[in-house]
Structure formats: C-alpha cells, structure tokens
Write a protein that holds these residues in place. Structure first.
Motif, PDB file in Angstrom:
ATOM      1  N   TYR A  27     -37.533  35.874 -43.575  1.00 42.24           N
ATOM      2  CA  TYR A  27     -37.792  35.401 -42.210  1.00 42.24           C
ATOM      3  C   TYR A  27     -37.621  36.533 -41.193  1.00 42.24           C
ATOM      4  CZ  TYR A  27     -37.457  33.236 -37.700  1.00 42.24           C
ATOM      5  OH  TYR A  27     -37.669  32.962 -36.374  1.00 42.24           O
ATOM      6  N   LEU A  28     -36.495  37.266 -41.276  1.00 40.44           N
ATOM      7  CA  LEU A  28     -36.231  38.351 -40.321  1.00 40.44           C
ATOM      8  C   LEU A  28     -37.317  39.415 -40.381  1.00 40.44           C
ATOM      9  CD1 LEU A  28     -32.392  38.803 -40.853  1.00 40.44           C
ATOM     10  CD2 LEU A  28     -33.495  38.013 -38.747  1.00 40.44           C
ATOM     11  N   HIS A  29     -37.741  39.756 -41.574  1.00 41.98           N
ATOM     12  CA  HIS A  29     -38.810  40.733 -41.777  1.00 41.98           C
ATOM     13  C   HIS A  29     -40.076  40.285 -41.061  1.00 41.98           C
ATOM     14  CE1 HIS A  29     -42.073  42.432 -44.504  1.00 41.98           C
ATOM     15  NE2 HIS A  29     -41.392  43.532 -44.194  1.00 41.98           N
ATOM     16  N   GLY A  30     -40.441  39.012 -41.246  1.00 42.19           N
ATOM     17  CA  GLY A  30     -41.630  38.480 -40.580  1.00 42.19           C
ATOM     18  C   GLY A  30     -41.464  38.418 -39.070  1.00 42.19           C
ATOM     19  N   LYS A  31     -40.270  38.030 -38.617  1.00 44.09           N
ATOM     20  CA  LYS A  31     -40.029  37.928 -37.179  1.00 44.09           C
ATOM     21  C   LYS A  31     -40.082  39.300 -36.523  1.00 44.09           C
ATOM     22  CE  LYS A  31     -39.192  35.764 -33.401  1.00 44.09           C
ATOM     23  NZ  LYS A  31     -40.235  34.863 -32.846  1.00 44.09           N
ATOM     24  N   ALA A  32     -39.510  40.301 -37.169  1.00 45.10           N
ATOM     25  CA  ALA A  32     -39.596  41.661 -36.633  1.00 45.10           C
ATOM     26  C   ALA A  32     -41.054  42.100 -36.540  1.00 45.10           C
ATOM     27  CB  ALA A  32     -38.798  42.623 -37.514  1.00 45.10           C
ATOM     28  N   GLY A  33     -41.843  41.728 -37.537  1.00 46.40           N
ATOM     29  CA  GLY A  33     -43.272  42.026 -37.495  1.00 46.40           C
ATOM     30  C   GLY A  33     -43.975  41.325 -36.351  1.00 46.40           C
ATOM     31  N   LEU A  74     -35.276  27.593 -37.045  1.00 45.88           N
ATOM     32  CA  LEU A  74     -34.106  26.721 -37.148  1.00 45.88           C
ATOM     33  C   LEU A  74     -33.381  26.922 -38.468  1.00 45.88           C
ATOM     34  CD1 LEU A  74     -35.455  23.372 -35.614  1.00 45.88           C
ATOM     35  CD2 LEU A  74     -33.892  25.044 -34.561  1.00 45.88           C
ATOM     36  N   GLU A  75     -34.147  27.044 -39.543  1.00 51.92           N
ATOM     37  CA  GLU A  75     -33.538  27.221 -40.862  1.00 51.92           C
ATOM     38  C   GLU A  75     -32.850  28.590 -40.957  1.00 51.92           C
ATOM     39  OE1 GLU A  75     -36.587  24.125 -41.001  1.00 51.92           O
ATOM     40  OE2 GLU A  75     -36.687  26.218 -40.346  1.00 51.92           O
ATOM     41  N   ALA A  76     -33.503  29.619 -40.379  1.00 51.67           N
ATOM     42  CA  ALA A  76     -32.907  30.962 -40.396  1.00 51.67           C
ATOM     43  C   ALA A  76     -31.621  30.997 -39.577  1.00 51.67           C
ATOM     44  CB  ALA A  76     -33.914  31.985 -39.862  1.00 51.67           C
ATOM     45  N   ALA A  77     -31.631  30.337 -38.428  1.00 52.81           N
ATOM     46  CA  ALA A  77     -30.443  30.318 -37.572  1.00 52.81           C
ATOM     47  C   ALA A  77     -29.268  29.642 -38.274  1.00 52.81           C
ATOM     48  CB  ALA A  77     -30.758  29.609 -36.254  1.00 52.81           C
ATOM     49  N   ALA A  78     -29.563  28.652 -39.118  1.00 55.67           N
ATOM     50  CA  ALA A  78     -28.494  27.955 -39.847  1.00 55.67           C
ATOM     51  C   ALA A  78     -27.858  28.858 -40.908  1.00 55.67           C
ATOM     52  CB  ALA A  78     -29.051  26.692 -40.503  1.00 55.67           C
ATOM     53  N   ALA A  87     -35.099  41.005 -33.854  1.00 57.23           N
ATOM     54  CA  ALA A  87     -35.305  39.808 -34.673  1.00 57.23           C
ATOM     55  C   ALA A  87     -34.006  39.006 -34.786  1.00 57.23           C
ATOM     56  CB  ALA A  87     -35.828  40.180 -36.053  1.00 57.23           C
ATOM     57  N   PHE A  88     -32.900  39.695 -35.023  1.00 61.83           N
ATOM     58  CA  PHE A  88     -31.602  39.019 -35.065  1.00 61.83           C
ATOM     59  C   PHE A  88     -31.299  38.345 -33.721  1.00 61.83           C
ATOM     60  CE2 PHE A  88     -30.720  41.709 -38.785  1.00 61.83           C
ATOM     61  CZ  PHE A  88     -29.947  40.856 -39.571  1.00 61.83           C
ATOM     62  N   LYS A  89     -31.610  39.032 -32.625  1.00 65.12           N
ATOM     63  CA  LYS A  89     -31.278  38.506 -31.298  1.00 65.12           C
ATOM     64  C   LYS A  89     -31.999  37.207 -30.985  1.00 65.12           C
ATOM     65  CE  LYS A  89     -30.650  41.021 -27.674  1.00 65.12           C
ATOM     66  NZ  LYS A  89     -30.831  41.967 -26.554  1.00 65.12           N
ATOM     67  N   THR A  90     -33.170  36.974 -31.609  1.00 61.46           N
ATOM     68  CA  THR A  90     -33.897  35.711 -31.336  1.00 61.46           C
ATOM     69  C   THR A  90     -33.153  34.511 -31.880  1.00 61.46           C
ATOM     70  OG1 THR A  90     -35.223  35.839 -33.379  1.00 61.46           O
ATOM     71  CG2 THR A  90     -36.128  36.918 -31.397  1.00 61.46           C
ATOM     72  N   LEU A  91     -32.149  34.738 -32.733  1.00 63.61           N
ATOM     73  CA  LEU A  91     -31.414  33.624 -33.357  1.00 63.61           C
ATOM     74  C   LEU A  91     -30.149  33.266 -32.600  1.00 63.61           C
ATOM     75  CD1 LEU A  91     -31.747  34.790 -37.071  1.00 63.61           C
ATOM     76  CD2 LEU A  91     -33.133  33.083 -35.886  1.00 63.61           C
ATOM     77  N   ILE A  92     -29.811  34.049 -31.617  1.00 63.72           N
ATOM     78  CA  ILE A  92     -28.565  33.828 -30.880  1.00 63.72           C
ATOM     79  C   ILE A  92     -28.803  32.819 -29.742  1.00 63.72           C
ATOM     80  CG2 ILE A  92     -26.791  34.897 -29.457  1.00 63.72           C
ATOM     81  CD1 ILE A  92     -27.346  37.503 -30.983  1.00 63.72           C
TER      82      ILE A  92
END
Length: 499
Positions: free
Chosen positions: A464-470, A228-232, A494-499
């Motif tokens: 966050y993106l680095h961890g999510k890609a992992g 949620l914080e990353a998406a913001a 990883a970016f797509k998970t925020l859309i």
C-alpha cells in the motif's frame, strides 16, 4: 473491505429483506436510488441518457433509475432488452410504475431494433448484472458490441453485462466495457484480475444497506487494502526511541552493472523507517554504494563482480536477497548456504526468485513466512503456467500453503497471498511501471519486517505505501516523468497520509 461472491451477496439480499422487514422491491428501490444519486452527480443536463434494461432484477434496477431520471427532468430513453419471455417480479412491478408516468420502454427484439447511440450520449447498462453464468449470444451480443463501439460514456449497474463473477470470458464473448461501474455493497474479484480489469475502467461501491452483522460474519478469502486498512496496520513511532528500536536490515545483492538495484532497495529501506541498513555487495559496488547513500553501511563479498561467499559477522533483523545478483553457479551456491543458516523470515526478489525457480529443491530451505515478490513472469517460472487468472490465483494459493510462504504478486493491482487470505491493493498508478519499481517495493517491505511488523502485515502495508508514494509522485510530476527513485523519495509523505 471484504470481497464477496455472487452467491454470498444473493443470500445477504434475502437475509436483509427478512431482518429489515422489507420487500425485494423495496430493497431494489433503495439500491437503485443510491446508484441514481451517483449518476446525477456526473450528469450534464444537456446529455441524453439511454438506459438498456434486461428483464431480470438488473433490468429492474435500471427501470427505477429511469423513473428517477424522469422525475429529475433529465432526458432519458429506456429500452427493454427482450432476450427471454421470462420477467422477474420486480422488473414487472417497476415497469408498471414507469409506464404510469408515461415513459414506456421501447422493446428490443432484434438487431434492426437497435437505436442510434451518439458518442455524446450517456449509456446505462442494466441488462444482465452479476447473475450471468454463460456468454451472451445472438442479437443481445450484437447489442453489447453496438454499445461498446458507440463511444458513449457507459455506466454499468453492479456488473458490466457479459462479465462473469467467477470466470474469465472467452475471446469471443460479448462484454460491456464500462467507463464506470456502480457496484452494490462491495467490489467484485474480476475488477482486479489482469484478464478482466479492462472491462471496468473505474468502479464505485454503493452501500445498499445490507445487513451489516451478517456481512461481518461472512468468511471471504479476498480483502481490499486501501487507506483505512493500511492505517489500521500502521504503528507510528513513539517519542522515546532510538535507531535500534527499528531494526537492522541487511540487503544482499548486486553484480557488475547492476549495483543500482540494491542502492534503490537500501535507500528505500531507510526512507521506510529501518533503523540501520547494511549492504552486502560484490567489491565492484563499494564506491558507488558509499557515494550514493552515505547513511548505509557496506560489506563486500570476496567476489569482484558477483556474489560468491555471502559471509558476514552481524545479526540482522531481516535479510533481503536477490536484486541484481545474476544466476551464476557460485552465486546460487552462496544463496543456498545463506538459506541454510537463516532462520528468520526474509524477503526474496528478482534473481533470488529466478534461482529458486531453476533449483526448486531450495524452496524447502526458505525460512517459513518469508516474503517472495515476483512479477507475473517470475511467478510463472516458480509455479508453472496457468489456464487463466482464476487458475493462477488457485495455483498461488496452493504454492503458498505448500511452502508456508507469502507471495506478493506485482501488477496494476498487487495481490498479497498469505495463508488462506488474498489481499488486493488499490493504491498505485501506471507511472510506477518503470525500471527499479520492484526494487523499491522490496526496500519498503524489508524495512517494515525489520521494525517488527508481521510478514503478512509488512507485505500488505508495504505494498500500500509503495503505491501511495507512487500516487503522490505522479500527482506532482506526472506518470510519464516518474522514475523509481521518485517513489522512494515520497515514502515519508505516504506515511504522513495515514496520520
């Protein structure tokens, strides 16, 4: 999500009771009921639940859970850990309710009273909770060891007994090792520190309905960075754009035998949205770089095997320095000259950090709001030794304030220090403990800086993106099979998970 201190949560309890017109016993009922709902979701009806309840409010939570377990038909055995003659009022009230149901807690007064605990049992730890301010001693400490050695799946209520909210236990302190901690209203800082995180294998936050307006008004130095914080923070691309809108990244690094590090950084920068990327490397890296990443432009130094000049005729939006450079005198001097003429925030990693550690006068020349990305050993060389993790955090805060920098402290939970704030990242997994993972992280953050994200947001979002890609890579290929290039390859997803 903010991380609150024990004293803040205690005050929030009192204010919520007043504002909501409820009693402390009613708040306890609400909190324990919501914890019970989580417990019931994972309970096997054939399992025996053994609840160990202290005689304070944490024990009162346990007694409410015991009552709800009995009402639901689960096999429950309840033990009152009689470590003092004092009882909280809410403990006494809930103990009376439980006894009226015919379930009287067995009182434990000494080691010989300990029940047998099978590895097949479920243990619920409600002995001490968050209010503990000194180590557990005597036979209660032996009870903690008895639970830990039982092999039973252990659920802690709010906080594992023996774990402090504001200090690291000593080696001799008894602390419950919880497989799951159901923690009230928000996570606790000790869940994320390297010296204490192993006491909480997994945690789940239970919203117990404390006054939201009051919680929002509270200041906290510590915040979680999750989806949620990353998406913001995320700024998706607009339709009418071109590569110039996303910045020009210059990555300076490499030496003979260590060109792979800057290649990883450059590849990740492009996969993280940088519009243009140029590598500045020693001559020996020209063919490998041009072959590995055709999308990257390459400039070479006068040095054949190491950086010695760092002269370029372009104006990048951000410079990243340090991966694989080595620490030779000519490289150190070239880095010093680069710092003198660089005005925009930059990213410094790896040997760049080591050069700064050995030549601390250069720290004054690092552009303000630059991002430094040390692992623990690199941090130690930068700021000196620390007594424990709380001391480490305070020393990093002082360092950040002194030099007006941002520190990304890499670890199982990566901490981003920016001004008075500390952001704790919760994406990522053990598969990322592999060579080059830090070079990939530098590429992500650098790319975000080039795209106009503030240094704080670039660091926080990049981690966050680095961890999510992992996480995405690990889910597909397994933690043991991951290499750092896999993390780079999953950046787009990883970016797509925020859309």
């Amino acid at each position: 999500m903010k991380i609150f201190s024990a004293s803040q949560l205690q005050k929030a309890d009192k204010i919520s009771i007043d504002n909501q017109g409820i009693t402390s016993e009613e708040l306890m009922e609400r909190a324990a009921t919501r914890a019970f709902n989580e417990i019931e979701n994972i309970l096997d009806e054939n399992k025996t639940v053994k609840l160990f309840c202290g005689i304070g409010n944490n024990g009162g939570d346990g007694l409410v859970i015991a009552r709800l377990l009995k009402n639901s038909g689960h096999k429950a055995q309840v033990y009152a850990v009689n470590y003092s003659d004092k009882r909280s009022n809410d403990f006494l009230a809930n103990n009376q309710k439980l006894e009226k149901m015919g379930l009287k807690p067995i009182v434990l007064k000494a080691e010989e009273d300990f029940p047998k605990i099978s590895a097949e049992d479920i243990v619920i730890d409600a002995i001490f909770g968050i209010g503990l301010n000194r180590g557990i001693k005597g036979w209660p400490a032996k009870l903690v060891h008895h639970i830990n050695h039982s092999g039973a799946f252990t659920i802690a209520i709010d906080m594992p007994s023996g774990l402090f909210s504001d200090q690291v236990p000593s080696e001799n302190d008894a602390v419950i090792k919880a497989d799951l901690c159901l923690t009230f209203q928000g996570p606790k800082l000790v869940f994320f520190l390297p010296q204490t995180m192993d006491y909480v294998n997994e945690f789940k936050v239970i919203d117990i309905g404390l006054d939201k307006q009051y919680l929002e008004s509270l200041d906290s130095s510590y915040e979680i960075t999750g989806r949620l914080e990353a998406a913001a923070i995320y700024k998706p691309r607009k339709k009418n754009t071109h590569k110039g809108n996303f910045g020009h990244t210059l990555i300076v690094g490499g030496s003979y035998g260590k060109i792979g590090s800057v290649i990883l950084t450059a590849k990740t920068a492009l996969k993280s949205g940088a519009g243009l990327c140029t590598l500045y490397i020693p001559k020996c890296g020209y063919i490998p770089a041009q072959t590995a990443i055709p999308e990257v432009m390459v400039l070479t130094d006068e040095g054949e095997e190491k950086l010695s000049e760092i002269e370029f005729d372009l104006e990048p939006d951000v410079i990243c320095f340090g991966m694989g450079t080595g620490k030779d005198l000519v490289t150190k001097e070239a880095f010093g000259r680069l710092l003198e003429r660089t005005k925009k925030p930059m990213l410094v990693d790896a040997d760049g950090l080591n050069i700064l550690s050995e030549n601390k006068e250069l720290l004054e020349s690092v552009p303000k709001n630059s991002v430094l990305t040390p692992h623990p050993k690199e941090l130690q060389r930068l700021i000196g030794e620390w007594k424990d993790d709380f001391d480490k955090v305070n020393k990093v805060k002082s360092f950040v304030k002194k030099y007006n920098l941002i520190i990304v402290l890499k670890g199982a939970y990566t901490f981003v220090f920016s001004g008075e704030k500390v952001f704790i990242n919760i994406s990522g997994n053990s598969g990322m403990a592999t060579a080059g993972s830090g070079d990939v992280l530098s590429g992500v953050i650098t790319a975000l800086l080039s795209q106009g994200y503030s240094p704080e947001n670039a660091a926080r979002f990049g981690v966050y993106l680095h961890g999510k890609a992992g996480d995405l890579a690990s889910a597909d290929i397994g933690a043991e099979g991951m290499i750092s290039g896999d993390i780079a390859n999953y950046m787009g997803r990883a970016f797509k998970t925020l859309i």
